[in-house]
Structure formats: C-alpha cells, structure tokens
Design a protein around this motif. Structure first.
Motif, mmCIF file in Angstrom:
data_model
loop_
_atom_site.group_PDB
_atom_site.id
_atom_site.type_symbol
_atom_site.label_atom_id
_atom_site.label_comp_id
_atom_site.label_asym_id
_atom_site.label_seq_id
_atom_site.Cartn_x
_atom_site.Cartn_y
_atom_site.Cartn_z
ATOM 1 N N ARG A 1 10.830 -16.044 40.549
ATOM 2 C CA ARG A 1 9.494 -16.267 40.611
ATOM 3 C C ARG A 1 8.063 -15.862 40.407
ATOM 4 O O ARG A 1 8.943 -14.596 39.730
ATOM 5 N N HIS B 1 2.143 -21.174 45.105
ATOM 6 C CA HIS B 1 3.273 -20.644 46.592
ATOM 7 C C HIS B 1 2.158 -20.382 47.613
ATOM 8 O O HIS B 1 2.036 -20.850 49.165
ATOM 9 N N GLU C 1 9.051 -26.056 45.832
ATOM 10 C CA GLU C 1 9.574 -25.516 46.109
ATOM 11 C C GLU C 1 10.571 -25.408 46.705
ATOM 12 O O GLU C 1 11.671 -24.425 46.090
#
Length: 387
Positions: free
Chosen positions: A284, A292, A274
């Motif tokens: 993303r 995530h 991350e």
C-alpha cells in the motif's frame, strides 16, 4: 479352479478394496460439493435473518451520528438560517445600497458569488460581536431534540425499507433503484414525524429580528423558549402551524435520495478498490492508506455536496414558510409555488441561494461526521451498515 494362491488372494481382496475406494471417493465428492451447495443455498441480504438487535443498533448509531454533527456545526446552521430569511436579506440589501452596489440579480454571477461569501463571513463575525458566542448555538436545544429522533428514524427507516424492497421486488439484491426508493421513504417518514420540531427551531432562531424591530432587546422577544413557541404557534395557527413547510420538506426528499444513492455507489466502488488492492498483493502506498482511512468520510461529504447544490432552493422556501412573515396583516407566503415565484420576482434567483455558502460549510462536514459516527457506532455494537 486356479492353483495360484496369490491370484486367489488378490481376487478375494479386490472387492473390498474397490468398495472402500468407492466410499472414500464418494465422501470426497460430497465434501467438495458442499461448499458449492452452501453457496447456492446461501440466503441473500434480504433473506438472511438480521443479527439480533441490528435494527436498534441502526437506531442508536443514527442518533449518535446526528447529535455529533449538530453540535459541531451549530454556528453555521444559525448563520444559514438567518441568511435564508427575508429579514436579513433586507438588511443586506440596504447595506449594499448604502455602498452604491446594485441588487444581486443585476451583478454578474462571479461578482455576486464573491459578494455573498464576503457577506457570509461578515455576519458570522458580527453575531459574535453583538450577541456573544452563545448566539452561535441559539436553537441548538430544539435542534438536538429534533436531530436525535430524526437521524434515528431516518437510518432505521432506510435500512428496513432497503431490506423489504430488495426482498419483495429484486430477489434479495441491492441496486441503485432500491437505494433510491428506500431513501425516499425514509425522508418522507422522517420529515412528517419531526416537522413541528424544525418549525419551532426555525422560529426561535429568527426571533431576534422581531426584537430588533421594536428595539426592546431580550424583553421584546416573542418566544421565551421552545415550549412557549410551540404553545403560541398551536394557539394562534392550530396544528397546521406546526406543519408549515412540510410540503417543502417533502421536496427535500430529493436531496436525501440523491445523497444516499451517490453514497452507496461511492462506498461500493471503494470496497471494490480495496478488494482489488488486496488481491494484487502489492504494498500500500501513502495514497492507498489515505483512501482506506478517509474514503467513506469523503464519500459522505461529496455525496452531500452534490445533492445539496442541486436542490438548495427548497431550503430557502422551507425556511420562509416556517418563518411565516406577515405583510399588511396577512401571511406573505401561502404555499410552495407562491413562495418560489414571489421570492424570484422580488429578489431574483440569487435569493433562492441565500445562505448557500454557510449551508455547504455546514452540511459537508456534518455529513462526514454523521456517517462516520454512524459507521463507527455500528462497529462498536458488533454489526455493520449492511451496504
């Protein structure tokens, strides 16, 4: 003596200017040094004082996580326990014989695995038809009574052990061996404190086989409820009866340790990923979003799957020791090693993996639910897992 007034004015003002400039530069230098000094003096994880209430937050979060996972996976827990017992193994062996099938240890690994999966789902359906849906939650009461303190104690002991070990022996830093020792300590503490509850839970779940042997139905049940089971065990076997299978539970510390170490490592890798993603500045993707939101859940489930797969035989031994079956008026299983040896000699290696399929179907989602609820409750309480 100079006759130039401008030069005199500059000479008289220069000391003051130099003094102010020096003071300004010194202040700027001190301000620039403060962050570095603050970083050097910043206490490590073990030296920083824990936020107020962090210990009880772990206690509550662990209890909530364990409760949620126990309720959601109760049917598979019942099924796993029955498949681990020698009574249900004998029933399955008789059914195979009637169908002309050889014992499992005479079959190939692939064929025995397929047969085990098929028998697992057959029993799952049969329980619903013969006993009703409530049978899926048999033993849930003592299970919840055990899960709430067990998970609370476990997460509490793990977090505090990690802080103590890292502070005393690793300069306040975390490492894999810190996680390993912390998990082992948490497993031993939890197993010792809650062993009587699991003994009662196991015997209640297996009480059905005794009723079937005499053919009396509900009226022939040996135990009326959890309290009656506890009192009968204590009167007939003493305090040692409530701690049957404790040694095998200590063997289970290996599973807990492997699970925690793997979970911590995978969680650390996800955190690093991350940070690198944010530093790169790229947008993303759908995969990044999935990782995530589900990364930690998958890490918890995968860690449990690997740990359970390599340490499963101790689950079978622990169940049989707690069941305490009799043979010719004597206890059939008298210890861990004897139980391992006798089970292997009589039923083969496949028996030591009896109930593996429902066990995996239960523990993998259970771990994901438990750790997910644990992390979520900690956030609601204003803290984090500290890992």
């Amino acid at each position: 003596m100079s006759s130039n007034p401008v030069a005199n004015a500059q000479s008289t003002q220069q000391p003051g200017l130099n003094s102010k400039t020096s003071d300004h530069l010194l202040k700027r230098r001190e301000g620039a040094d403060k962050p570095a000094q603050a970083n050097l003096n910043a206490p490590s994880i073990a030296q920083r004082p824990a936020p107020a209430g962090k210990s009880w937050a772990h206690f509550i979060a662990g209890a909530c996580g364990g409760t949620a996972s126990a309720i959601a996976t109760a049917p598979l827990d019942v099924l796993k326990t029955r498949l681990q017992s020698d009574f249900y193994q004998a029933q399955l062996a008789a059914a195979r014989t009637s169908r002309g099938l050889p014992p499992l240890h005479h079959l190939s690994f692939a064929r025995s695995a397929v047969l085990h999966v098929a028998e697992t789902f057959q029993i799952l359906v049969a329980v619903r038809k013969t006993e009703g849906w409530r049978a899926y939650f048999k033993g849930l009461g003592p299970s919840l009574v055990g899960v709430v303190p067990a998970r609370a104690i476990h997460f509490f002991a793990y977090g505090n052990s990690k802080r103590f070990i890292s502070r005393r022996f690793n300069d306040g830093k975390e490492d894999w061996w810190v996680h390993m020792l912390s998990a082992a300590n948490a497993g031993i503490v939890t197993g010792t404190a809650t062993c009587p509850i699991w003994v009662v839970k196991t015997r209640l779940q297996l009480d059905k086989n005794r009723a079937e042997k005499v053919g009396g139905g509900e009226s022939a049940r040996r135990y009326k409820n959890a309290v009656d089971c506890t009192m009968q065990t204590f009167r007939q076997e003493g305090i040692r009866g409530l701690y049957r299978g404790l040694g095998a539970s200590y063997l289970g510390v290996t599973e807990t340790t492997v699970q925690w170490v793997l979970y911590e490592r995978m969680k650390s890798a996800l955190k690093t990923r991350e940070e690198q993603l944010e530093a790169s500045g790229r947008q993303r993707s759908a995969f990044d979003q999935t990782v995530h939101w589900t990364g930690n859940l998958c890490a918890a489930g995968m860690a449990k799957f690997v740990a359970a797969l390599f340490t499963y035989p101790h689950e079978v031994v622990r169940t049989r020791l707690r069941q305490a079956p009799l043979e010719n008026g004597q206890l059939k299983y008298t210890g861990i090693v004897q139980c391992f040896r006798l089970t292997y000699m009589e039923e083969g290696m496949a028996a030591l993996y009896g109930g593996l399929v429902p066990h995996m179907l239960r523990v993998v989602p259970s771990a994901a639910i438990m750790f997910g609820a644990y992390e979520g409750i900690l956030k609601l309480l204003g803290t984090d897992s500290g890992v």
